[in-house]
Design a protein around this motif. Sequence first.
Motif, PDB file in Angstrom:
ATOM      1  N   LYS A 203     -39.141  -0.705 -55.328  1.00  0.00           N
ATOM      2  CA  LYS A 203     -39.071  -2.167 -55.391  1.00  0.00           C
ATOM      3  C   LYS A 203     -38.748  -2.601 -56.815  1.00  0.00           C
ATOM      4  N   SER A 204     -38.194  -3.778 -56.929  1.00  0.00           N
ATOM      5  CA  SER A 204     -37.846  -4.327 -58.230  1.00  0.00           C
ATOM      6  C   SER A 204     -38.968  -5.208 -58.757  1.00  0.00           C
ATOM      7  N   MET A 205     -39.294  -5.056 -60.043  1.00  0.00           N
ATOM      8  CA  MET A 205     -40.308  -5.908 -60.644  1.00  0.00           C
ATOM      9  C   MET A 205     -39.847  -7.359 -60.725  1.00  0.00           C
ATOM     10  N   THR A 206     -38.551  -7.598 -60.667  1.00  0.00           N
ATOM     11  CA  THR A 206     -38.083  -8.982 -60.693  1.00  0.00           C
ATOM     12  C   THR A 206     -38.515  -9.728 -59.438  1.00  0.00           C
ATOM     13  N   SER A 207     -38.567  -9.021 -58.304  1.00  0.00           N
ATOM     14  CA  SER A 207     -39.024  -9.675 -57.073  1.00  0.00           C
ATOM     15  C   SER A 207     -40.541  -9.577 -56.920  1.00  0.00           C
ATOM     16  N   ILE A 208     -41.139  -8.466 -57.360  1.00  0.00           N
ATOM     17  CA  ILE A 208     -42.593  -8.335 -57.293  1.00  0.00           C
ATOM     18  C   ILE A 208     -43.270  -9.439 -58.095  1.00  0.00           C
ATOM     19  N   SER A 209     -42.807  -9.659 -59.309  1.00  0.00           N
ATOM     20  CA  SER A 209     -43.458 -10.647 -60.174  1.00  0.00           C
ATOM     21  C   SER A 209     -43.382 -12.051 -59.590  1.00  0.00           C
ATOM     22  N   GLU A 236     -33.666 -17.990 -57.605  1.00  0.00           N
ATOM     23  CA  GLU A 236     -33.492 -17.383 -58.925  1.00  0.00           C
ATOM     24  C   GLU A 236     -33.102 -15.917 -58.820  1.00  0.00           C
ATOM     25  N   LEU A 237     -33.627 -15.237 -57.805  1.00  0.00           N
ATOM     26  CA  LEU A 237     -33.339 -13.819 -57.652  1.00  0.00           C
ATOM     27  C   LEU A 237     -31.855 -13.554 -57.394  1.00  0.00           C
ATOM     28  N   PHE A 238     -31.136 -14.540 -56.889  1.00  0.00           N
ATOM     29  CA  PHE A 238     -29.714 -14.354 -56.606  1.00  0.00           C
ATOM     30  C   PHE A 238     -28.884 -14.248 -57.880  1.00  0.00           C
ATOM     31  N   THR A 239     -29.488 -14.542 -59.015  1.00  0.00           N
ATOM     32  CA  THR A 239     -28.788 -14.404 -60.297  1.00  0.00           C
ATOM     33  C   THR A 239     -29.152 -13.091 -60.978  1.00  0.00           C
ATOM     34  N   THR A 240     -29.973 -12.264 -60.326  1.00  0.00           N
ATOM     35  CA  THR A 240     -30.416 -11.028 -60.960  1.00  0.00           C
ATOM     36  C   THR A 240     -29.600  -9.825 -60.486  1.00  0.00           C
ATOM     37  N   GLU A 241     -29.519  -8.827 -61.356  1.00  0.00           N
ATOM     38  CA  GLU A 241     -28.819  -7.593 -61.011  1.00  0.00           C
ATOM     39  C   GLU A 241     -29.528  -6.856 -59.872  1.00  0.00           C
ATOM     40  N   ASP A 242     -30.841  -6.903 -59.893  1.00  0.00           N
ATOM     41  CA  ASP A 242     -31.594  -6.137 -58.906  1.00  0.00           C
ATOM     42  C   ASP A 242     -31.387  -6.647 -57.483  1.00  0.00           C
ATOM     43  N   ALA A 243     -31.327  -7.954 -57.307  1.00  0.00           N
ATOM     44  CA  ALA A 243     -31.103  -8.482 -55.961  1.00  0.00           C
ATOM     45  C   ALA A 243     -29.730  -8.061 -55.446  1.00  0.00           C
ATOM     46  N   GLN A 244     -28.738  -8.113 -56.319  1.00  0.00           N
ATOM     47  CA  GLN A 244     -27.394  -7.705 -55.915  1.00  0.00           C
ATOM     48  C   GLN A 244     -27.368  -6.215 -55.578  1.00  0.00           C
ATOM     49  N   GLU A 245     -28.079  -5.413 -56.384  1.00  0.00           N
ATOM     50  CA  GLU A 245     -28.145  -3.977 -56.125  1.00  0.00           C
ATOM     51  C   GLU A 245     -28.895  -3.689 -54.831  1.00  0.00           C
ATOM     52  N   GLY A 246     -30.009  -4.378 -54.602  1.00  0.00           N
ATOM     53  CA  GLY A 246     -30.808  -4.140 -53.407  1.00  0.00           C
ATOM     54  C   GLY A 246     -30.061  -4.454 -52.129  1.00  0.00           C
ATOM     55  N   VAL A 247     -29.378  -5.588 -52.107  1.00  0.00           N
ATOM     56  CA  VAL A 247     -28.629  -5.979 -50.919  1.00  0.00           C
ATOM     57  C   VAL A 247     -27.436  -5.039 -50.696  1.00  0.00           C
ATOM     58  N   GLN A 248     -26.738  -4.710 -51.794  1.00  0.00           N
ATOM     59  CA  GLN A 248     -25.584  -3.828 -51.665  1.00  0.00           C
ATOM     60  C   GLN A 248     -26.010  -2.430 -51.193  1.00  0.00           C
ATOM     61  N   ALA A 249     -27.147  -1.959 -51.693  1.00  0.00           N
ATOM     62  CA  ALA A 249     -27.648  -0.647 -51.271  1.00  0.00           C
ATOM     63  C   ALA A 249     -27.996  -0.645 -49.789  1.00  0.00           C
ATOM     64  N   PHE A 250     -28.567  -1.750 -49.320  1.00  0.00           N
ATOM     65  CA  PHE A 250     -28.892  -1.862 -47.898  1.00  0.00           C
ATOM     66  C   PHE A 250     -27.627  -1.805 -47.052  1.00  0.00           C
ATOM     67  N   ILE A 251     -26.604  -2.539 -47.483  1.00  0.00           N
ATOM     68  CA  ILE A 251     -25.342  -2.564 -46.737  1.00  0.00           C
ATOM     69  C   ILE A 251     -24.702  -1.172 -46.712  1.00  0.00           C
ATOM     70  N   GLU A 255     -30.279   4.370 -51.189  1.00  0.00           N
ATOM     71  CA  GLU A 255     -31.460   3.910 -51.898  1.00  0.00           C
ATOM     72  C   GLU A 255     -31.050   3.072 -53.097  1.00  0.00           C
ATOM     73  N   ALA A 256     -31.688   1.952 -53.265  1.00  0.00           N
ATOM     74  CA  ALA A 256     -31.364   1.069 -54.392  1.00  0.00           C
ATOM     75  C   ALA A 256     -31.846   1.669 -55.707  1.00  0.00           C
ATOM     76  N   LYS A 257     -31.102   1.422 -56.760  1.00  0.00           N
ATOM     77  CA  LYS A 257     -31.484   1.850 -58.106  1.00  0.00           C
ATOM     78  C   LYS A 257     -31.704   0.599 -58.951  1.00  0.00           C
ATOM     79  N   PHE A 258     -32.961   0.182 -59.052  1.00  0.00           N
ATOM     80  CA  PHE A 258     -33.282  -1.060 -59.721  1.00  0.00           C
ATOM     81  C   PHE A 258     -33.447  -0.854 -61.227  1.00  0.00           C
ATOM     82  N   ASN A 259     -32.976  -1.820 -61.981  1.00  0.00           N
ATOM     83  CA  ASN A 259     -33.138  -1.828 -63.436  1.00  0.00           C
ATOM     84  C   ASN A 259     -34.148  -2.883 -63.892  1.00  0.00           C
ATOM     85  N   ASN A 260     -34.753  -3.567 -62.909  1.00  0.00           N
ATOM     86  CA  ASN A 260     -35.731  -4.623 -63.214  1.00  0.00           C
ATOM     87  C   ASN A 260     -35.126  -5.708 -64.089  1.00  0.00           C
ATOM     88  N   ARG A 261     -33.906  -6.109 -63.718  1.00  0.00           N
ATOM     89  CA  ARG A 261     -33.224  -7.216 -64.403  1.00  0.00           C
ATOM     90  C   ARG A 261     -32.624  -8.143 -63.351  1.00  0.00           C
TER      91      ARG A 261
END
Length: 261
Positions: A203-209, A236-251, A255-261
Motif C-alpha cells: 500500500k502507498s503511504m500517500t493513501s494510508i495517511s 488529491e490522490l489523483f495528482t500523486t504518482e502512487d495513485a497513477q502507479e496503483g491503478v496502472q498496475a491493476f490494469i 504488483e504496484a511499486k509505490f514510491n510514496n509520492r
Amino acid sequence: MSQSFSTITKDGAIAIVAINHAPANALSSACIADLRATFKQLGADDTVHAIIVTGEGRFFVAGADIKEFVEAFGNEQAAHEMAKAGQALCDEIEALTKPVIAAINGPALGGGLELALGCHYRIASQKAILGLPELKLGLLPTFGGTQRLTHITSKAKAIELILTSKQLSPEEAQTLGIVQVVTPPEELMSTARATAQSFIENKSMTSISRTIECIMQGTDLSLRDGLALESKRFSELFTTEDAQEGVQAFIEKREAKFNNR
C-alpha cells in the motif's frame, strides 16, 4: 536507539516503542515529554510506516505518576498543565497519519488506558487489565478518557465504566470494542507486527495517511463535512504518482511499486 523513558527498535518499516519507566511505566511529566518527542520523531521519519507501542516488563502503563499529583495539591495551574500534557500526548498519537497500534502487554489503567485509546488500534494480551480508576482517588480521567471512551463505546457505557471504576478483562474490553484482538501473552508482539504489516504491505503511504486522517477527523465532523473531507482527500490522490502507479498496475495485472509520492 534509546530514550530516557522508551526504547525504539525497527522491524523494516515498523517502529516499536517500548515504554521503559520502572517499576510500572507510570506517565510522569518527564515520561510524557519524552514520549511526545519520540512520536514526533517517528511521525517525521519517512522510513517508518507503522508504529507499535508497548510496555517493558509486566505493565503496559499503570497510569499517571501519583507522586506528582501530591506535589500539585492546592495548585490548580500545575494540575491543569499536567492534564494538558497528557492530553497532548494522546492527541498527537491519534493525529499521526501512519497507523499506531497499542500492544497492551499488562495492566493499562488510568493514563495507560487513555494512552491506548489514543492509538488507532489495540491488541491486548490475555494478561492485560484495563480500566479508569481515577474516581477512587477523588479525581477523574483527564488524558482524554471521558471523551475517547465515549466515542469508542457509548455515553451509557462510559458512565458505567468510569463511575464504577471497573477493571475489565481483555475479553470484556474486546466485547465493548475497546480492544480489537486478544492474544496469548507469547503471541502479542508477533500479532502486533503481523497486524502492522497487513496495514501497510503493498500500500502507498500517500493513501494510508489520508485514510487515517479522514477516519480520525471525521468523528468530530458532521456527516456532510466528513464526506467533503473524504472527497477532497480522494481527489488529491489523483495528482500523486502512487495513485497513477496503483491503478496502472491493476490494469496491467502486476504488483504496484509505490514510491510514496
